[in-house]
Design a protein around this motif. Structure first.
Motif, PDB file in Angstrom:
ATOM      1  N   THR A  89      51.712   9.650 -39.659  1.00 25.49           N
ATOM      2  CA  THR A  89      52.112  11.054 -39.584  1.00 25.49           C
ATOM      3  C   THR A  89      51.636  11.633 -38.262  1.00 25.49           C
ATOM      4  O   THR A  89      50.472  11.496 -37.895  1.00 25.49           O
ATOM      5  CB  THR A  89      51.508  11.873 -40.740  1.00 25.49           C
ATOM      6  N   TRP A  90      52.572  12.241 -37.530  1.00 19.93           N
ATOM      7  CA  TRP A  90      52.224  12.954 -36.301  1.00 19.93           C
ATOM      8  C   TRP A  90      52.088  14.428 -36.661  1.00 19.93           C
ATOM      9  O   TRP A  90      53.058  15.067 -37.105  1.00 19.93           O
ATOM     10  CB  TRP A  90      53.299  12.772 -35.245  1.00 19.93           C
ATOM     11  N   ALA A  91      50.902  14.969 -36.489  1.00 21.54           N
ATOM     12  CA  ALA A  91      50.636  16.346 -36.908  1.00 21.54           C
ATOM     13  C   ALA A  91      50.272  17.217 -35.716  1.00 21.54           C
ATOM     14  O   ALA A  91      49.528  16.787 -34.819  1.00 21.54           O
ATOM     15  CB  ALA A  91      49.517  16.374 -37.943  1.00 21.54           C
ATOM     16  N   TYR A  92      50.798  18.422 -35.711  1.00 25.99           N
ATOM     17  CA  TYR A  92      50.550  19.393 -34.651  1.00 25.99           C
ATOM     18  C   TYR A  92      50.247  20.743 -35.301  1.00 25.99           C
ATOM     19  O   TYR A  92      50.878  21.118 -36.285  1.00 25.99           O
ATOM     20  CB  TYR A  92      51.766  19.536 -33.739  1.00 25.99           C
ATOM     21  N   GLY A  93      49.327  21.491 -34.710  1.00 23.18           N
ATOM     22  CA  GLY A  93      49.029  22.824 -35.211  1.00 23.18           C
ATOM     23  C   GLY A  93      47.992  22.818 -36.319  1.00 23.18           C
ATOM     24  O   GLY A  93      47.653  21.768 -36.879  1.00 23.18           O
ATOM     25  N   PRO A  94      47.483  23.999 -36.670  1.00 26.86           N
ATOM     26  CA  PRO A  94      46.414  24.098 -37.670  1.00 26.86           C
ATOM     27  C   PRO A  94      46.880  23.681 -39.062  1.00 26.86           C
ATOM     28  O   PRO A  94      47.999  23.982 -39.476  1.00 26.86           O
ATOM     29  CB  PRO A  94      46.033  25.585 -37.631  1.00 26.86           C
ATOM     30  N   GLU A  95      46.003  23.000 -39.782  1.00 29.43           N
ATOM     31  CA  GLU A  95      46.354  22.510 -41.116  1.00 29.43           C
ATOM     32  C   GLU A  95      46.663  23.646 -42.078  1.00 29.43           C
ATOM     33  O   GLU A  95      47.459  23.477 -43.018  1.00 29.43           O
ATOM     34  CB  GLU A  95      45.216  21.658 -41.672  1.00 29.43           C
ATOM     35  N   ASP A  96      46.041  24.792 -41.891  1.00 31.57           N
ATOM     36  CA  ASP A  96      46.214  25.890 -42.847  1.00 31.57           C
ATOM     37  C   ASP A  96      47.285  26.890 -42.417  1.00 31.57           C
ATOM     38  O   ASP A  96      47.368  27.994 -42.972  1.00 31.57           O
ATOM     39  CB  ASP A  96      44.887  26.614 -43.061  1.00 31.57           C
ATOM     40  N   ALA A  97      48.111  26.529 -41.441  1.00 33.22           N
ATOM     41  CA  ALA A  97      49.159  27.461 -40.973  1.00 33.22           C
ATOM     42  C   ALA A  97      50.138  27.773 -42.097  1.00 33.22           C
ATOM     43  O   ALA A  97      50.498  26.901 -42.900  1.00 33.22           O
ATOM     44  CB  ALA A  97      49.896  26.848 -39.789  1.00 33.22           C
ATOM     45  N   ARG A  98      50.587  29.024 -42.167  1.00 32.95           N
ATOM     46  CA  ARG A  98      51.553  29.424 -43.189  1.00 32.95           C
ATOM     47  C   ARG A  98      52.966  28.954 -42.843  1.00 32.95           C
ATOM     48  O   ARG A  98      53.771  28.662 -43.727  1.00 32.95           O
ATOM     49  CB  ARG A  98      51.542  30.945 -43.359  1.00 32.95           C
ATOM     50  N   GLN A  99      53.270  28.909 -41.565  1.00 31.47           N
ATOM     51  CA  GLN A  99      54.584  28.469 -41.113  1.00 31.47           C
ATOM     52  C   GLN A  99      54.535  26.949 -40.895  1.00 31.47           C
ATOM     53  O   GLN A  99      53.731  26.458 -40.097  1.00 31.47           O
ATOM     54  CB  GLN A  99      54.963  29.172 -39.806  1.00 31.47           C
ATOM     55  N   ARG A 100      55.396  26.207 -41.592  1.00 29.06           N
ATOM     56  CA  ARG A 100      55.282  24.747 -41.570  1.00 29.06           C
ATOM     57  C   ARG A 100      56.658  24.100 -41.405  1.00 29.06           C
ATOM     58  O   ARG A 100      57.661  24.601 -41.923  1.00 29.06           O
ATOM     59  CB  ARG A 100      54.635  24.223 -42.859  1.00 29.06           C
ATOM     60  N   VAL A 101      56.659  22.964 -40.711  1.00 23.11           N
ATOM     61  CA  VAL A 101      57.874  22.160 -40.542  1.00 23.11           C
ATOM     62  C   VAL A 101      57.518  20.715 -40.858  1.00 23.11           C
ATOM     63  O   VAL A 101      56.495  20.206 -40.388  1.00 23.11           O
ATOM     64  CB  VAL A 101      58.422  22.266 -39.099  1.00 23.11           C
ATOM     65  N   THR A 102      58.352  20.048 -41.646  1.00 26.04           N
ATOM     66  CA  THR A 102      58.121  18.648 -41.983  1.00 26.04           C
ATOM     67  C   THR A 102      59.440  17.892 -41.930  1.00 26.04           C
ATOM     68  O   THR A 102      60.517  18.471 -42.085  1.00 26.04           O
ATOM     69  CB  THR A 102      57.525  18.492 -43.395  1.00 26.04           C
ATOM     70  N   GLY A 103      59.330  16.573 -41.715  1.00 30.14           N
ATOM     71  CA  GLY A 103      60.534  15.753 -41.716  1.00 30.14           C
ATOM     72  C   GLY A 103      60.321  14.436 -41.009  1.00 30.14           C
ATOM     73  O   GLY A 103      59.299  14.233 -40.337  1.00 30.14           O
ATOM     74  N   PRO A 104      61.258  13.513 -41.120  1.00 23.69           N
ATOM     75  CA  PRO A 104      61.165  12.230 -40.434  1.00 23.69           C
ATOM     76  C   PRO A 104      61.346  12.385 -38.927  1.00 23.69           C
ATOM     77  O   PRO A 104      62.062  13.277 -38.454  1.00 23.69           O
ATOM     78  CB  PRO A 104      62.291  11.403 -41.051  1.00 23.69           C
TER      79      PRO A 104
END
Length: 265
Positions: free
Chosen positions: A198-213
């Motif tokens: 998993t490539w993760a960017y930004g704070p873990e607790d952010a309310r605005q989130r984007v996920t996908g392949p």
């Protein structure tokens, strides 16, 4: 400081993969129309060769590159298309040889650049690793146009991490190019890599989130597929808006790709 060598190796590998797609094409196939309006396969490769040449000048001859920038300022809306059009008229074998020679020279120049050096570009100056990442992103995106034209499905690789990273970092630029004000809030972006990481960017607790392949995210930010056809999801109004306008490249967003219909192959 992180070792920049992997991005240089990945750029070479990405270029070689596209090379294998076009190396055995007939002259008629070089003239096939791609999804980019008015661009054939020859235009796609000519554009890559032209941009590699500009990048090589930026690294090795800043004064000569400054003259290229002056030309671009005279025709900011057309100089990219004009460069591709000129190159597309070169016989395919010569164009392929020109692209190979130029991209090899650029890769060598970037790999041997002094640590910490920054080079002029059409936007802000770039470090060698950043320029290599940008060239990889463009090579992958234009390679996707070629693959789509030929009906070839390319297995995604973890080289996409460079494309994804640019797409995330260019979030605010996407708002600006659409005349919008970027959100002040950071987003969390979690991308499923082809390798399973998993490539993760930004704070873990952010309310605005984007996920996908990774493949879908990279197709989205290079505008090589319509959002409706991709498994990229958003949580939050701002994140959802971003997915409609996201782009990893400089310049106008272009027409994008239409959504597929039941009749679309």
């Amino acid at each position: 400081m992180a070792d920049p060598t992997p991005v240089f190796d990945d750029l070479r590998a990405e270029s070689d993969e596209l090379d294998r797609l076009v190396a055995e094409l007939s002259p008629d196939q070089w003239s096939l129309a791609t999804p980019a309006p008015r661009w054939t396969i020859a235009h796609q490769i000519a554009h890559l060769a032209w941009t590699d040449h500009a990048a090589l000048l930026a690294v090795t001859d800043p004064d000569a590159f400054a003259k290229e920038v002056e030309k671009a300022l005279v025709a900011p809306d057309t100089f990219v298309d004009e460069g591709a059009e000129r190159g597309s008229k070169t016989p395919p074998a010569e164009l392929l040889a020109e692209w190979r020679k130029g991209r090899t020279a650029l890769a060598d120049a970037l790999a041997s650049a002094p640590a910490g050096a920054r080079f002029p570009w059409y936007g802000p100056p770039m470090a060698a690793a950043s320029m290599a990442s940008a060239r990889l992103m463009e090579t992958w995106a234009h390679g996707q146009d070629v693959a789509d034209t030929l009906g070839v499905e390319r297995p995604p690789t973890d080289r996409l991490r460079h494309v994804a990273r640019i797409g995330v970092r260019a979030r605010d630029y996407a708002y600006f190019v659409h005349g919008l004000t970027p959100p002040t809030e950071e987003f969390r972006v979690e991308i499923e890599a082809p390798s399973g990481d998993t490539w993760a960017y930004g704070p873990e607790d952010a309310r605005q989130r984007v996920t996908g392949p990774a493949l879908d995210f990279c197709l989205l930010v290079t505008r090589r597929a319509n959002r409706a056809d991709l498994a990229v999801t958003a949580e939050g109004e701002d994140a959802d808006r971003w997915l409609d306008i996201a782009q990893a490249f400089a310049g106008p967003p272009g027409e994008g790709r239409p959504a597929k219909t039941e009749d679309t192959p």
